[in-house]
Design a protein around this motif. Structure first.
Motif, PDB file in Angstrom:
ATOM      1  N   ILE A   4       0.842  -1.195   0.000  1.00  0.00           N
ATOM      2  CA  ILE A   4       0.000   0.000   0.000  1.00  0.00           C
ATOM      3  C   ILE A   4       0.871   1.237   0.000  1.00  0.00           C
ATOM      4  CG2 ILE A   4      -2.005  -0.961   1.173  1.00  0.00           C
ATOM      5  CD1 ILE A   4      -0.818   0.195   3.771  1.00  0.00           C
ATOM      6  N   LEU A   5       0.202   2.336  -0.192  1.00  0.00           N
ATOM      7  CA  LEU A   5       0.849   3.625  -0.030  1.00  0.00           C
ATOM      8  C   LEU A   5       0.447   4.184   1.309  1.00  0.00           C
ATOM      9  CD1 LEU A   5       0.205   5.169  -3.495  1.00  0.00           C
ATOM     10  CD2 LEU A   5       2.419   5.000  -2.416  1.00  0.00           C
ATOM     11  N   PRO A   6       1.224   5.088   1.834  1.00  0.00           N
ATOM     12  CA  PRO A   6       0.873   5.660   3.130  1.00  0.00           C
ATOM     13  C   PRO A   6      -0.349   6.555   2.999  1.00  0.00           C
ATOM     14  CG  PRO A   6       2.667   6.871   2.170  1.00  0.00           C
ATOM     15  CD  PRO A   6       2.403   5.716   1.256  1.00  0.00           C
ATOM     16  N   ALA A   7      -0.915   6.858   4.113  1.00  0.00           N
ATOM     17  CA  ALA A   7      -2.080   7.735   4.149  1.00  0.00           C
ATOM     18  C   ALA A   7      -1.704   9.129   3.694  1.00  0.00           C
ATOM     19  CB  ALA A   7      -2.619   7.807   5.567  1.00  0.00           C
ATOM     20  N   SER A   8      -2.578   9.750   2.917  1.00  0.00           N
ATOM     21  CA  SER A   8      -2.403  11.168   2.650  1.00  0.00           C
ATOM     22  C   SER A   8      -3.092  11.911   3.765  1.00  0.00           C
ATOM     23  CB  SER A   8      -3.018  11.545   1.315  1.00  0.00           C
ATOM     24  OG  SER A   8      -4.383  11.849   1.478  1.00  0.00           O
ATOM     25  N   LEU A  10      -5.863  12.986   3.900  1.00  0.00           N
ATOM     26  CA  LEU A  10      -7.265  12.665   4.092  1.00  0.00           C
ATOM     27  C   LEU A  10      -7.476  11.502   5.042  1.00  0.00           C
ATOM     28  CD1 LEU A  10      -9.059  13.541   0.843  1.00  0.00           C
ATOM     29  CD2 LEU A  10      -8.533  14.861   2.853  1.00  0.00           C
ATOM     30  N   ALA A  11      -6.386  10.872   5.465  1.00  0.00           N
ATOM     31  CA  ALA A  11      -6.537   9.925   6.558  1.00  0.00           C
ATOM     32  C   ALA A  11      -6.984  10.676   7.806  1.00  0.00           C
ATOM     33  CB  ALA A  11      -5.242   9.196   6.822  1.00  0.00           C
ATOM     34  N   ARG A 281       8.335  13.435   6.773  1.00  0.00           N
ATOM     35  CA  ARG A 281       7.450  12.379   7.258  1.00  0.00           C
ATOM     36  C   ARG A 281       8.229  11.432   8.165  1.00  0.00           C
ATOM     37  NH1 ARG A 281       2.480  12.544   4.223  1.00  0.00           N
ATOM     38  NH2 ARG A 281       2.695  14.418   2.971  1.00  0.00           N
ATOM     39  N   TRP A 285       7.042   4.147   7.127  1.00  0.00           N
ATOM     40  CA  TRP A 285       7.037   3.818   5.708  1.00  0.00           C
ATOM     41  C   TRP A 285       8.070   4.631   4.933  1.00  0.00           C
ATOM     42  CZ3 TRP A 285       6.144   6.154   0.998  1.00  0.00           C
ATOM     43  CH2 TRP A 285       5.847   5.306  -0.075  1.00  0.00           C
TER      44      TRP A 285
END
Lengths: 312, 312
Positions: A4-8, A10-11, A281, A285
């Motif tokens: 998966i990709l990390p949350a943007s 909008l998480a 960040r 991840w």
């Protein structure tokens, strides 16, 4: 493990925040992650929206909450308030959706003047409000370089830019920025035709058009609208237009029907920590912290009003 | 006159270009507009896509054309080609749509390994390809400052970044950039899980994940997908997933079924003129040329193959 990709950002949605543990102490070993900043925030780091300058755009798919920016476009904001109070927008439609650019709503009759809905108490012409004096604004500057303006930062939750030499400030065209469409004449907007940015920040529009606010909640109801096939993304088939069920000031709604949300203040130490958590960040991840953040990559966090907050 | 906004890059759509007059002389009084640059271009300013490195993603709403970037991610591109040739993606689905971030497709079985579709001839593990040596690339640098990287520009149509001191180059995460989803381990991607950027350029992902290509045509079929309600925008309701009808290399398709398009070269004087026309808009609508352009605001123009061009 699922790739998966990390949350943007909008998480940081309403649901996610509602279940976030409160007051988690930040780990001492490293700078806090975004979630840790949110969790460690205090009630003073959040504010509610001014109901006199909050507009609910009611679409079949759901509600869009727009915060108006009277500090940047006082004449347009006053006129939009008059239009909303006069029910100008009710029953009109979203007439344009151009991929990677904007969605626009207003009177589909377009330039056929005799067919256009009358503006009621609102004014037909307004001065252009492309910028305002930089003085008198509580401008929280980002240290990060910006290519489009000498300085960028936030003013009361709005992504903004500033030119100290020219003594001017203006809102930046970011995802969710709302502006007043105009024709060729700079002073041809009156707020009856509104657009919202749905694509890559079109900062070339800065200082070329009057920006009036920003979408706080509900962008997905605008960003997913089918794209128009005509020039500029206007719908050639009227059936593709999305009807506007209603536009209302929050102050016109009974209190129990208003959106129970708070937005993060942008003039606090918590905001600074939030920005740093986006600049570099710290989530496991990431292997390469960017060391930079763009003003348009900083969505202002939104949360539901906590259950234990007195509502007056 | 109807209040509108000016055309974004997508006014350079296939339809618009098909009807554009050819070889209009640029006016001498001012720098050419974007349309004038396009109109004055010659056949040598355009190129066709390599059918061995072009993928058609066929969705119910239409076709998405993806150009792969073997110069940046040779191992991933080879593996994606093997997956496509083995029909790995056919019948899988788009499982994630996160507003203002990405859309992602692959096997909806997720991390339940026994349920996952076998990879066939493709490899299960690959090295991370987050960057490559800067040497050996035809890098057309932009003079414009970028906050995320020492230099940005274009390499064969791909928005890219470069660090001369580190001697590295990589693809920039712009609208339409395609990457290979990974889990926590940097080398956990193999190309069977792909994402495309649908939101504000998430450049913080640069150097953190392997980028493999870019969408050339059909972004609107991805950007309008309903957003998922689960964490990271995954669909909680399987019925919301969009089925992948097929993924094919262009070279696997009969010639008369291939997309008849050309893209503007990014290493020519015409490209430089195009960039300048975006940096300082000369359309009459603009009153304030920005004097700047972001690498992610420069969509590479696409046009149908002109009717009088031999197809071999």
């Amino acid at each position: 493990m699922r790739p998966i990709l990390p949350a943007s950002l909008l998480a940081l949605s309403l649901g996610a925040c509602a279940h976030a543990p409160a007051n988690n102490p930040a780990p001492v070993a490293k700078a806090p992650t975004t979630q840790e900043v949110i969790d460690a925030s205090t009630p003073r780091d959040w504010r509610s929206l001014d109901p006199e300058h909050t507009v609910y755009l009611q679409l079949p798919a759901g509600m869009v909450v727009i915060e108006l920016a009277p500090a940047f476009a006082p004449e347009h904001v006053a006129n939009i308030r008059a239009l909303v109070q006069g029910r100008y927008f009710d029953g009109l439609s979203i007439n344009r959706s151009q991929d990677n650019f904007v969605v626009q709503w207003g009177d589909p009759a377009g330039d056929e003047l005799p067919l256009r809905r009358p503006l009621g108490e609102a004014r037909a012409t307004l001065p252009a409000e492309f910028s305002r004096p930089a003085d008198g604004l509580d401008f929280t500057a980002l240290p990060d370089r910006d290519g489009w303006a000498p300085q960028v930062g936030f003013v009361d939750g709005f992504a903004a830019a500033r030119d100290p030499d020219a003594g001017k400030a203006w809102l930046a065209h970011c995802y969710g920025t709302v502006g007043a469409g105009r024709a060729m004449a700079p002073d041809s907007s009156n707020g009856s035709e509104l657009y919202v940015v749905t694509g890559q920040s079109p900062r070339q529009l800065d200082l070329n058009i009057t920006t009036v606010g920003r979408v706080v909640v509900g962008m997905e109801h605008l960003s997913t609208l089918v794209r128009g096939k005509g020039p500029l993304g206007f719908y050639t088939d009227p059936a593709r237009r999305t009807p506007i069920l209603a536009m209302r000031l929050a102050s016109e709604m009974p209190e129990d029907q208003r959106a129970k949300i708070e937005v993060m203040r942008t003039d606090t130490a918590t905001w600074d920590a939030y920005v740093e958590s986006r600049r570099n960040r710290r989530d496991d991840w990431y292997v390469h912290p960017a060391g930079h953040v763009d003003v348009c990559n900083l969505a202002v966090p939104v949360r539901p009003v906590p259950a234990d907050t007195p509502e007056d």
